[in-house]
Design an enzyme around this catalytic site. Structure first.
Site, PDB file in Angstrom:
ATOM      1  N   ARG A 160     -86.335  36.334  29.821  1.00 37.86           N
ATOM      2  CA  ARG A 160     -84.921  35.962  29.964  1.00 37.86           C
ATOM      3  C   ARG A 160     -83.991  37.170  29.875  1.00 37.86           C
ATOM      4  O   ARG A 160     -82.885  37.088  29.348  1.00 37.86           O
ATOM      5  CB  ARG A 160     -84.519  34.901  28.921  1.00 37.86           C
ATOM      6  CG  ARG A 160     -85.315  33.625  28.980  1.00 37.86           C
ATOM      7  CD  ARG A 160     -85.134  32.882  30.293  1.00 37.86           C
ATOM      8  NE  ARG A 160     -86.055  31.748  30.345  1.00 37.86           N
ATOM      9  CZ  ARG A 160     -87.284  31.801  30.847  1.00 37.86           C
ATOM     10  NH1 ARG A 160     -87.738  32.946  31.361  1.00 37.86           N
ATOM     11  NH2 ARG A 160     -88.057  30.755  30.851  1.00 37.86           N
ATOM     12  N   SER A 239     -81.026  24.973  28.557  1.00 36.66           N
ATOM     13  CA  SER A 239     -81.454  25.459  27.244  1.00 36.66           C
ATOM     14  C   SER A 239     -80.384  26.380  26.665  1.00 36.66           C
ATOM     15  O   SER A 239     -80.075  27.423  27.246  1.00 36.66           O
ATOM     16  CB  SER A 239     -82.779  26.216  27.353  1.00 36.66           C
ATOM     17  OG  SER A 239     -83.787  25.363  27.842  1.00 36.66           O
ATOM     18  N   GLU A 343     -78.572  31.533  24.901  1.00 39.25           N
ATOM     19  CA  GLU A 343     -78.980  31.948  26.242  1.00 39.25           C
ATOM     20  C   GLU A 343     -77.783  32.092  27.177  1.00 39.25           C
ATOM     21  O   GLU A 343     -77.723  33.043  27.951  1.00 39.25           O
ATOM     22  CB  GLU A 343     -79.992  30.942  26.812  1.00 39.25           C
ATOM     23  CG  GLU A 343     -80.611  31.383  28.101  1.00 39.25           C
ATOM     24  CD  GLU A 343     -81.839  30.572  28.494  1.00 39.25           C
ATOM     25  OE1 GLU A 343     -82.036  30.337  29.696  1.00 39.25           O
ATOM     26  OE2 GLU A 343     -82.598  30.150  27.595  1.00 39.25           O
TER      27      GLU A 343
END
Length: 351
Positions: A160, A239, A343
């Site tokens: 990520r 998420s 995130e």
């Protein structure tokens, strides 16, 4: 270019949250994107680049500067090579590769947002990441004042993360190039156990591309991870927290906290994450810390379908969302000694 002043930004995000921008510019060509960036840089005006708005939390006061919405279009598919303009809708691009019989991104179906955002976050789900198929990213380098082409290695992809995320003020992605696989209409080998189970095959097997895509869409829909304007569980950024990656020592300490809190027989999720590191599940941590599906009594709550998604139930403010996020972070830290990391990108907001 379309230009608006005191323009609402909430409608451009999947959270539907945030205040207005002083100025909103919508660019439909690479030349317009570059011109808008150069103008902002020349004036010293703060710049916010917006694609699909699916990974963005904007503060209630909005953005004092120029918001640049990238709405470029362009798809070039030659053999197994795919090039996408940054503004292309990612879900549509995945569908197109499946229709063309090409494997490599079929398990990334249903992820909201634009193609240009995928390398920034190194978007991944259900056993696939874009870093495994991206060959080059064409971007405008604000430091050099020119368009550059970065190889996969130069993008510095990790979980990520990427060079673009690590230096967010430098690059504006214009186009992304992929190398896909012609496997005779079959998917890439399935890496994610849940997907394989749903398809009735073993991990490592291949299945028809359409079946892989449809199964992932069904799984994501069941978790509220496919956009639906009528479903407040999808008024989210997907998420909200990344899965923690711990050192061996850190995981051992965490494991001890789990045994102390939940009992000797409880084993937390663990996945290899490179030499000396283990990844665990943020969703598991949140749930076991007491924040179950649907948690919250206000206008911002945890999704009723997935503990990793924080949602706007229709009347929330960004501060409502952040208050919930802070409560979850503090609760997980107190329970397990792990600090969750958000995130989505925060603009005029923070935990």
């Amino acid at each position: 270019m379309l230009e608006l002043h005191d323009a609402p930004l909430a409608p451009l995000t999947t959270f539907r949250l945030g205040g207005p921008a002083t100025r909103l510019v919508t660019a439909t060509t690479d030349a317009e994107v570059i011109a808008a960036v150069r103008a902002a840089d020349a004036d010293g005006t703060p710049l916010l680049v917006i694609g699909g708005g699916s990974n963005l939390v904007i503060g209630d006061k909005g953005f004092d500067g120029t918001a640049l919405r990238i709405a470029t279009r362009g798809v070039a598919l030659t053999g197994t090579r795919l090039e996408l303009a940054a503004g292309e809708v990612w879900t549509d691009a995945v569908a197109r590769t499946v229709e063309a019989g090409l494997a490599g991104v079929e398990c990334l179906a249903g992820i909201p947002g634009s193609a240009g955002a995928t390398p920034i976050q190194n978007v991944g789900a259900y056993g696939q990441e874009v870093s495994s198929t991206i060959t080059e990213v064409i971007a405008y380098d604000r430091h050099a004042g020119e368009t550059v082409t970065l190889s996969n290695a130069e993008c510095a992809f990790s979980y990520r993360h990427s060079r673009f995320k690590g230096d967010p003020e430098r690059y504006v992605v214009l186009r992304v190039r992929f190398e896909l696989e012609d496997a005779g209409g079959l998917s890439a080998p399935l890496k994610y156990a849940e997907t394989a189970r749903a398809l009735g095959v073993a991990p490592g097997d291949r299945v028809p591309l359409a079946a892989a895509r449809e199964t992932v869409l069904k799984l994501r829909t069941g978790k509220g991870m496919v956009l639906d304007a009528e479903d407040h569980d999808t008024w989210s950024a997907g998420s909200f927290f990344t899965n923690p990656i711990l050192t061996d020592a850190g995981f051992a300490a965490f494991h001890a906290r789990v045994r102390e809190r939940l009992g000797e027989g409880v084993e937390p999720p663990s996945y290899p994450a490179g030499d000396g590191h283990t990844k665990t599940s943020a969703a598991w941590l949140i749930d076991k810390a007491g924040f179950t599906k649907g948690y919250g009594g206000g206008p911002a709550r945890i999704s009723t379908k997935h503990t990793l998604a924080l949602t706007n139930r229709g009347e929330a403010t960004t501060e409502d969302l952040l208050a919930l996020a802070r409560e979850v972070v503090a609760g997980v830290r107190d329970a397990f000694g792990i600090t969750l990391v958000n995130e989505p990108v925060m603009v005029g907001a923070g935990l």
